[in-house]
Design an enzyme around this catalytic site. Structure first.
Site, PDB file in Angstrom:
ATOM      1  N   GLY A  32      -8.017   0.941  -5.429  1.00  0.00           N
ATOM      2  CA  GLY A  32      -9.006   0.028  -6.030  1.00  0.00           C
ATOM      3  C   GLY A  32      -8.511  -0.702  -7.272  1.00  0.00           C
ATOM      4  O   GLY A  32      -9.293  -1.406  -7.909  1.00  0.00           O
ATOM      5  N   GLY A  33      -7.230  -0.531  -7.602  1.00  0.00           N
ATOM      6  CA  GLY A  33      -6.734  -1.158  -8.822  1.00  0.00           C
ATOM      7  C   GLY A  33      -6.076  -2.510  -8.621  1.00  0.00           C
ATOM      8  O   GLY A  33      -5.754  -3.195  -9.598  1.00  0.00           O
ATOM      9  N   ARG A  83      -1.887  10.796   0.762  1.00  0.00           N
ATOM     10  CA  ARG A  83      -1.147  11.555   1.780  1.00  0.00           C
ATOM     11  C   ARG A  83      -1.222  13.061   1.539  1.00  0.00           C
ATOM     12  O   ARG A  83      -0.813  13.847   2.381  1.00  0.00           O
ATOM     13  CB  ARG A  83       0.339  11.164   1.755  1.00  0.00           C
ATOM     14  CG  ARG A  83       0.581   9.752   2.184  1.00  0.00           C
ATOM     15  CD  ARG A  83       2.013   9.358   1.956  1.00  0.00           C
ATOM     16  NE  ARG A  83       2.295   9.143   0.541  1.00  0.00           N
ATOM     17  CZ  ARG A  83       3.411   8.565   0.085  1.00  0.00           C
ATOM     18  NH1 ARG A  83       4.336   8.155   0.937  1.00  0.00           N
ATOM     19  NH2 ARG A  83       3.595   8.391  -1.193  1.00  0.00           N
ATOM     20  N   PHE A 113       4.829  -3.320   5.436  1.00  0.00           N
ATOM     21  CA  PHE A 113       5.910  -4.284   5.227  1.00  0.00           C
ATOM     22  C   PHE A 113       6.348  -4.767   6.600  1.00  0.00           C
ATOM     23  O   PHE A 113       6.223  -4.035   7.579  1.00  0.00           O
ATOM     24  CB  PHE A 113       7.087  -3.665   4.455  1.00  0.00           C
ATOM     25  CG  PHE A 113       7.588  -2.374   5.048  1.00  0.00           C
ATOM     26  CD1 PHE A 113       8.457  -2.369   6.140  1.00  0.00           C
ATOM     27  CD2 PHE A 113       7.177  -1.155   4.524  1.00  0.00           C
ATOM     28  CE1 PHE A 113       8.901  -1.174   6.688  1.00  0.00           C
ATOM     29  CE2 PHE A 113       7.624   0.043   5.063  1.00  0.00           C
ATOM     30  CZ  PHE A 113       8.485   0.038   6.144  1.00  0.00           C
ATOM     31  N   SER A 121      13.172   2.808  10.530  1.00  0.00           N
ATOM     32  CA  SER A 121      13.714   4.171  10.555  1.00  0.00           C
ATOM     33  C   SER A 121      12.551   5.121  10.832  1.00  0.00           C
ATOM     34  O   SER A 121      11.383   4.773  10.592  1.00  0.00           O
ATOM     35  CB  SER A 121      14.351   4.507   9.204  1.00  0.00           C
ATOM     36  OG  SER A 121      13.332   4.683   8.231  1.00  0.00           O
ATOM     37  N   TYR A 163      -5.134  -6.784  13.853  1.00  0.00           N
ATOM     38  CA  TYR A 163      -4.125  -6.378  14.848  1.00  0.00           C
ATOM     39  C   TYR A 163      -4.383  -4.981  15.392  1.00  0.00           C
ATOM     40  O   TYR A 163      -3.639  -4.503  16.239  1.00  0.00           O
ATOM     41  CB  TYR A 163      -2.695  -6.617  14.388  1.00  0.00           C
ATOM     42  CG  TYR A 163      -2.203  -6.113  13.044  1.00  0.00           C
ATOM     43  CD1 TYR A 163      -2.567  -4.892  12.502  1.00  0.00           C
ATOM     44  CD2 TYR A 163      -1.268  -6.902  12.344  1.00  0.00           C
ATOM     45  CE1 TYR A 163      -2.050  -4.461  11.296  1.00  0.00           C
ATOM     46  CE2 TYR A 163      -0.735  -6.476  11.135  1.00  0.00           C
ATOM     47  CZ  TYR A 163      -1.132  -5.248  10.611  1.00  0.00           C
ATOM     48  OH  TYR A 163      -0.612  -4.818   9.429  1.00  0.00           O
ATOM     49  N   LYS A 178      -3.601   1.060  11.952  1.00  0.00           N
ATOM     50  CA  LYS A 178      -4.929   0.439  11.798  1.00  0.00           C
ATOM     51  C   LYS A 178      -5.753   0.587  13.079  1.00  0.00           C
ATOM     52  O   LYS A 178      -6.988   0.671  13.019  1.00  0.00           O
ATOM     53  CB  LYS A 178      -4.780  -1.038  11.425  1.00  0.00           C
ATOM     54  CG  LYS A 178      -4.277  -1.273   9.996  1.00  0.00           C
ATOM     55  CD  LYS A 178      -5.275  -0.833   8.928  1.00  0.00           C
ATOM     56  CE  LYS A 178      -4.901  -1.376   7.554  1.00  0.00           C
ATOM     57  NZ  LYS A 178      -5.806  -0.881   6.502  1.00  0.00           N
ATOM     58  N   GLY A 205      -9.394 -11.242   6.611  1.00  0.00           N
ATOM     59  CA  GLY A 205      -8.439 -12.249   7.056  1.00  0.00           C
ATOM     60  C   GLY A 205      -7.506 -12.583   5.909  1.00  0.00           C
ATOM     61  O   GLY A 205      -7.117 -11.697   5.130  1.00  0.00           O
TER      62      GLY A 205
HETATM   63  N1  COA Z   1      11.482  -2.731   4.900  1.00  0.00           N
HETATM   64  C1  COA Z   1      12.014  -1.728   5.663  1.00  0.00           C
HETATM   65  N2  COA Z   1      11.904  -0.413   5.374  1.00  0.00           N
HETATM   66  C2  COA Z   1      11.210  -0.101   4.262  1.00  0.00           C
HETATM   67  C3  COA Z   1      10.613  -1.087   3.417  1.00  0.00           C
HETATM   68  C4  COA Z   1      10.796  -2.437   3.765  1.00  0.00           C
HETATM   69  N3  COA Z   1      10.270  -3.426   3.034  1.00  0.00           N
HETATM   70  N4  COA Z   1      10.002  -0.436   2.398  1.00  0.00           N
HETATM   71  C5  COA Z   1      10.185   0.884   2.600  1.00  0.00           C
HETATM   72  N5  COA Z   1      10.909   1.070   3.728  1.00  0.00           N
HETATM   73  C6  COA Z   1      11.352   2.343   4.267  1.00  0.00           C
HETATM   74  C7  COA Z   1      12.346   2.992   3.341  1.00  0.00           C
HETATM   75  O1  COA Z   1      13.650   2.500   3.566  1.00  0.00           O
HETATM   76  C8  COA Z   1      12.194   4.459   3.718  1.00  0.00           C
HETATM   77  O2  COA Z   1      12.877   4.748   4.904  1.00  0.00           O
HETATM   78  P1  COA Z   1      14.349   5.478   4.859  1.00  0.00           P
HETATM   79  O3  COA Z   1      14.128   6.774   4.157  1.00  0.00           O
HETATM   80  O4  COA Z   1      14.723   5.615   6.285  1.00  0.00           O
HETATM   81  O5  COA Z   1      15.237   4.539   4.103  1.00  0.00           O
HETATM   82  C9  COA Z   1      10.711   4.572   4.047  1.00  0.00           C
HETATM   83  O6  COA Z   1      10.247   3.248   4.339  1.00  0.00           O
HETATM   84  C10 COA Z   1       9.896   5.127   2.907  1.00  0.00           C
HETATM   85  O7  COA Z   1      10.132   4.315   1.773  1.00  0.00           O
HETATM   86  P2  COA Z   1       9.745   4.785   0.310  1.00  0.00           P
HETATM   87  O8  COA Z   1      10.079   3.674  -0.611  1.00  0.00           O
HETATM   88  O9  COA Z   1      10.350   6.133   0.071  1.00  0.00           O
HETATM   89  O10 COA Z   1       8.189   5.017   0.468  1.00  0.00           O
HETATM   90  P3  COA Z   1       7.084   4.929  -0.623  1.00  0.00           P
HETATM   91  O11 COA Z   1       6.112   5.978  -0.278  1.00  0.00           O
HETATM   92  O12 COA Z   1       7.601   4.904  -1.982  1.00  0.00           O
HETATM   93  O13 COA Z   1       6.485   3.472  -0.384  1.00  0.00           O
HETATM   94  C11 COA Z   1       5.803   1.679   0.978  1.00  0.00           C
HETATM   95  C12 COA Z   1       5.648   3.137   0.638  1.00  0.00           C
HETATM   96  C13 COA Z   1       7.242   1.395   1.091  1.00  0.00           C
HETATM   97  C14 COA Z   1       5.161   1.451   2.332  1.00  0.00           C
HETATM   98  C15 COA Z   1       5.238   0.753  -0.085  1.00  0.00           C
HETATM   99  O14 COA Z   1       5.419  -0.545   0.326  1.00  0.00           O
HETATM  100  C16 COA Z   1       3.773   0.918  -0.362  1.00  0.00           C
HETATM  101  O15 COA Z   1       3.254   1.980  -0.585  1.00  0.00           O
HETATM  102  N6  COA Z   1       3.049  -0.169  -0.379  1.00  0.00           N
HETATM  103  C17 COA Z   1       1.617  -0.127  -0.705  1.00  0.00           C
HETATM  104  C18 COA Z   1       1.100  -1.460  -0.957  1.00  0.00           C
HETATM  105  C19 COA Z   1       1.067  -2.286   0.280  1.00  0.00           C
HETATM  106  O16 COA Z   1       1.888  -2.191   1.150  1.00  0.00           O
HETATM  107  N7  COA Z   1       0.056  -3.100   0.326  1.00  0.00           N
HETATM  108  C20 COA Z   1      -0.142  -3.992   1.431  1.00  0.00           C
HETATM  109  C21 COA Z   1      -1.119  -3.420   2.379  1.00  0.00           C
HETATM  110  S1  COA Z   1      -1.476  -4.619   3.625  1.00  0.00           S
END
Ligand code: COA
Length: 296
Positions: A32-33, A83, A113, A121, A163, A178, A205
């Site tokens: 929520g931030g 988590r 992403f 991976s 999606y 989702k 959207g």
């Molecule tokens: N492209 C490809 N792989 C990615 C990536 C990217 N942009 N970002 C993270 N990864 C992979 C990492 O390489 C890692 O895999 P590996 O260990 O095989 O290398 C894995 O995902 C986990 O990444 P990590 O950075 O350790 O996870 P995290 O828990 O710190 O972050 C994310 C989670 C990466 C998904 C981060 O983007 C997040 O939490 N985002 C939240 C905000 C968001 O996405 N908002 C939009 C919602 S629509």
């Protein structure tokens, strides 16, 4: 002359529901931030709700706290990694200690992403599914158990994605997660309806905002050449964040008591813009500027 598109919404600060609709209620918003979670939290606060902003990021907690205070709302910011079941329980303990058990839960936190499926991976897949689907379940489970134990009514709004119905090329992990969230909404609405707990989904959207991740912003810029995307939407405009907030506040309000198990899409019908002939096919690898696939 081009048609006008869907009219602009009422201005910031307007509310569709009566003032004080959420007086005495607390709303717990994960993620929520920032971005759309913050926009939703603000609209609840405008209607009198106390807000608990949950995030694992201290900067996001500060941003959420300030945003709610700016509209005069009561706010508690709690650290939470969705988590982790223990972290979720502690966050709800902190919420209860400050305001009592929240009546509304907004499951907004998610991870995403773009990536061709073959490049993901195992850990990348797991990470997104773990946050978006498993995290949503863990928060919902903890919130639901507390209400079931107390015998109190509640409302849950899960932020989804269109999606979930269509598949999400370039977003296999998030789309699958989702789809799981949408299905969970439908299951829990039936399981928990007899206990007074509504469960709905809310799908945004295109709502441009300053907290969009770099990946998503880049994808939009590539697709739209910086022209704002309005002409690519049937509405001939993009969404204003408060429009999503208004939808969320309606779904969890007394005026939507008989709405449960529903997923409301707020996107000006953009996701239904499909036909037998679409723009030329470009592989996801090309769209993302990836070279030929290599297993290394
Ligand atoms: N492209 C490809 N792989 C990615 C990536 C990217 N942009 N970002 C993270 N990864 C992979 C990492 O390489 C890692 O895999 P590996 O260990 O095989 O290398 C894995 O995902 C986990 O990444 P990590 O950075 O350790 O996870 P995290 O828990 O710190 O972050 C994310 C989670 C990466 C998904 C981060 O983007 C997040 O939490 N985002 C939240 C905000 C968001 O996405 N908002 C939009 C919602 S629509």
């Amino acid at each position: 002359m081009s048609p006008p598109g869907l009219p602009a919404p009422p201005p910031i600060g307007a509310t569709a529901l009566p003032a004080g609709t959420y007086g005495g209620d607390t709303v717990f918003v994960t993620g929520g931030g920032t971005g759309l979670g913050k926009a939703v939290a603000i609209e609840f606060a405008r209607l009198g709700a106390s807000v608990v902003v949950a995030s694992r990021n201290p900067e996001h907690l500060d941003a959420g706290r300030s945003a709610i205070e700016e509209v005069g709302g009561e706010v508690e910011a709690v650290a939470c990694d969705i988590r982790d079941a223990d972290s979720v329980a502690s966050a709800l303990d902190a919420a209860e200690a400050r305001f009592g058990l929240p009546r509304v839960l907004v499951n907004n936190a998610a991870a995403n992403f773009p990536s061709p499926a073959e490049d993901l991976s195992p850990n990348a897949w797991r990470t997104v599914v773990d946050i978006t689907l498993n995290g949503t379940f863990l928060v919902t489970r903890e919130f639901g158990r507390r209400h079931l134990a107390a015998g109190t009514p509640a409302s849950i709004v899960c932020v989804g994605a269109s999606y979930a119905w269509t598949g999400g090329p370039g977003f296999a992990h998030s789309a699958a997660a989702k789809a799981g969230v949408k299905n969970l909404v439908e299951t829990l609405a039936v399981e928990w309806g007899p206990h007074g707990i509504q469960v709905n989904g809310l799908v945004p959207g295109l709502f441009p905002h300053e907290d969009m991740t770099g990946d998503i912003r880049e994808g939009l810029e590539q697709a739209g050449e910086g022209d704002g995307h309005a002409h690519r939407q049937p509405a001939l405009r993009t969404g204003e964040r408060r429009e999503l907030g208004w939808a969320a506040t309606f779904l969890a309000s007394p005026y939507a008591r008989f709405v449960s198990g529903h997923t409301l899409v707020v996107d000006g019908a953009n996701w239904q813009r499909r036909s037998l002939v679409n723009p030329s096919v470009e592989t996801i690898r090309d769209q993302l500027g990836r070279g030929a696939f290599s297993p290394e």
